[in-house]
Design a protein around this motif. Structure first.
Motif, PDB file in Angstrom:
ATOM      1  N   LEU A  75       0.849  -1.208   0.000  1.00  0.00           N
ATOM      2  CA  LEU A  75       0.000   0.000   0.000  1.00  0.00           C
ATOM      3  C   LEU A  75       0.876   1.247   0.000  1.00  0.00           C
ATOM      4  O   LEU A  75       0.598   2.224  -0.705  1.00  0.00           O
ATOM      5  CB  LEU A  75      -0.913   0.017   1.238  1.00  0.00           C
ATOM      6  N   GLU A  76       1.958   1.196   0.795  1.00  0.00           N
ATOM      7  CA  GLU A  76       2.869   2.354   0.853  1.00  0.00           C
ATOM      8  C   GLU A  76       3.585   2.540  -0.482  1.00  0.00           C
ATOM      9  O   GLU A  76       3.800   3.665  -0.927  1.00  0.00           O
ATOM     10  CB  GLU A  76       3.862   2.172   2.001  1.00  0.00           C
ATOM     11  N   LYS A  77       3.905   1.416  -1.115  1.00  0.00           N
ATOM     12  CA  LYS A  77       4.571   1.491  -2.427  1.00  0.00           C
ATOM     13  C   LYS A  77       3.637   2.178  -3.434  1.00  0.00           C
ATOM     14  O   LYS A  77       4.041   3.075  -4.182  1.00  0.00           O
ATOM     15  CB  LYS A  77       4.909   0.062  -2.883  1.00  0.00           C
ATOM     16  N   LEU A  78       2.370   1.772  -3.410  1.00  0.00           N
ATOM     17  CA  LEU A  78       1.395   2.380  -4.335  1.00  0.00           C
ATOM     18  C   LEU A  78       1.187   3.858  -3.995  1.00  0.00           C
ATOM     19  O   LEU A  78       1.106   4.704  -4.892  1.00  0.00           O
ATOM     20  CB  LEU A  78       0.062   1.606  -4.263  1.00  0.00           C
ATOM     21  N   ALA A  79       1.124   4.157  -2.688  1.00  0.00           N
ATOM     22  CA  ALA A  79       0.937   5.566  -2.275  1.00  0.00           C
ATOM     23  C   ALA A  79       2.089   6.424  -2.792  1.00  0.00           C
ATOM     24  O   ALA A  79       1.871   7.540  -3.284  1.00  0.00           O
ATOM     25  CB  ALA A  79       0.831   5.655  -0.747  1.00  0.00           C
ATOM     26  N   ALA A  80       3.310   5.877  -2.705  1.00  0.00           N
ATOM     27  CA  ALA A  80       4.478   6.633  -3.177  1.00  0.00           C
ATOM     28  C   ALA A  80       4.363   6.881  -4.685  1.00  0.00           C
ATOM     29  O   ALA A  80       4.680   7.967  -5.182  1.00  0.00           O
ATOM     30  CB  ALA A  80       5.759   5.870  -2.850  1.00  0.00           C
ATOM     31  N   GLU A  81       3.858   5.868  -5.402  1.00  0.00           N
ATOM     32  CA  GLU A  81       3.700   6.002  -6.866  1.00  0.00           C
ATOM     33  C   GLU A  81       2.623   7.063  -7.204  1.00  0.00           C
ATOM     34  O   GLU A  81       2.769   7.813  -8.167  1.00  0.00           O
ATOM     35  CB  GLU A  81       3.307   4.619  -7.420  1.00  0.00           C
ATOM     36  N   LEU A  82       1.583   7.129  -6.363  1.00  0.00           N
ATOM     37  CA  LEU A  82       0.445   8.008  -6.683  1.00  0.00           C
ATOM     38  C   LEU A  82       0.630   9.445  -6.198  1.00  0.00           C
ATOM     39  O   LEU A  82      -0.094  10.346  -6.626  1.00  0.00           O
ATOM     40  CB  LEU A  82      -0.860   7.419  -6.106  1.00  0.00           C
TER      41      LEU A  82
END
Ligand SMILES: NC(=O)c1ccc[n+]([C@@H]2O[C@H](COP(=O)([O-])OP(=O)(O)OC[C@H]3O[C@@H](n4cnc5c(N)ncnc54)[C@H](OP(=O)(O)O)[C@@H]3O)[C@@H](O)[C@H]2O)c1
Length: 312
Positions: A75-82
């Motif tokens: 989730l944190e990885k996706l948040a960083a991407e977004l």
């Protein structure tokens, strides 16, 4: 009720039904459409599949997104991407308190919740009622039904306050026969009922709720399920049109449009909506043709004997 009131109410009902007609229904759109720009969307099961794509498309529309799930890393990885409009919050949908904390943290971070997407789900082991491990059956219900209820309840005060919209990701299994998939089908049918009731209960607040009925979608869930031998066998006993998965982007585009239009029903691929409208007839035909489908019976028989053999 006098005649004038009755006519007005009949007019509202007719407009509401006209809105459901594909494409031309847009002419009758409500005047309280949701512009996602600046709105806050809370999505469970956001790490992968449909949930992650909802986050991507909502962010592209200018929304802030709370990415909620049971494992923080992805989730944190996706948040960083977004980017800054996305934030990750850990909550297993089996845990009401964790969901309530995630809702609180979202409100603290973004100021409120306008849209909740109760999306997290699992595919329980594809066994029959005779052979499924009772614990697996109950876990399926706990995540796929109770998890959706907990998600809705934890976020509902904010949805009511902001006249928002609740999206519940059900499935064609809300009305398809659930052979080899009964805890999933029972949950998806139950959450459809729950959402229909919720939509009526929310009407006096100006908030709304809708059910999503995806067919098979190209995500890990469909891939892993179809990789199981007896499911692949059962799948081949059905017309390919119904079982070929569609791209995740397609169902999510329909979900995003459904949020903007506060649609009570969102369905894809194209054949799901007409089936939904004709479900009284469709479900009878489906049940009878499945009962008499020799290839399907053989697949079920093989699944049961494999399970009994594995148990020793
Ligand atoms: N794919 C299809 O063909 C299809 C068809 C109809 C309906 N649906 C429904 O669509 C929804 C999303 O499915 P999908 O295809 O995107 O599946 P997916 O790719 O398997 O993703 C499921 C997501 O739900 C999360 N999740 C599972 N259990 C959870 C729990 N206890 N608490 C919090 N999060 C949890 C997973 O988290 P982890 O990453 O931590 O595992 C994952 O992020 C489900 O409700 C599913 O029933 C899917």
């Amino acid at each position: 009720m006098n005649i004038g009131q009755a006519l007005k109410e009949a007019g509202r009902v007719a407009t509401g039904m006209a809105r459901q007609v594909p494409v031309v229904g847009a002419v009758f759109d409500r005047n309280d459409r949701i512009d996602l720009n600046g709105k806050v969307v809370f999505v469970t099961g956001a790490a992968r599949g449909i949930g992650a794509e909802i986050a991507r498309q909502a962010i592209a529309k200018g929304a802030c997104v709370a990415l909620v799930g049971r494992t923080l890393g992805p989730l944190e990885k996706l948040a960083a991407e977004l980017g800054d409009n996305a934030a990750a919050f850990k909550a297993d949908v089996a845990d009401y308190d964790a969901l309530a904390e995630a809702a609180e943290a979202t409100i603290e971070r973004f100021g409120g919740i306008d849209v909740v997407v109760a999306n997290a789900g699992i595919a329980p082991p594809p066994d029959t009622l005779l052979t499924i491990d009772p614990k697996e059956f109950e876990r399926g219900i706990d995540i796929d039904l109770m998890g959706q209820w907990r998600t809705i309840r934890a976020t509902l005060p904010s949805i009511v306050k902001r006249q928002g919209h609740v999206v519940v990701v059900s499935s064609i299994y809300a009305f398809f026969n659930g052979a080899l998939n009964s805890p999933y089908a029972a949950s998806k049918a139950a959450i459809e009922q729950l959402t229909r009731a919720l939509r009526v209960e929310l009407a006096h607040y100006g908030a709304t709720a809708g059910v999503v009925y995806p067919g098979f979608i190209q995500t890990d869930m469909a891939e892993q399920t179809f990789a199981i031998d007896h499911i692949d066998e059962a799948r081949k006993a059905l017309p390919a049109m119904f079982t070929d998965p569609i791209p995740v982007e397609d169902i999510v585009r329909a979900i995003i449009t459904g949020i903007e239009r506060r649609s009570p029903r969102v369905a894809a691929p194209w054949w799901v909506l007409p089936m939904l409208q004709l479900r009284g007839v469709v479900t009878n035909l489906m049940d009878e043709s499945m009962v008499h489908n020799a290839a399907l019976s053989k697949a079920i028989e093989r699944a049961e004997s494999k399970k009994q053999h594995d148990r020793g």
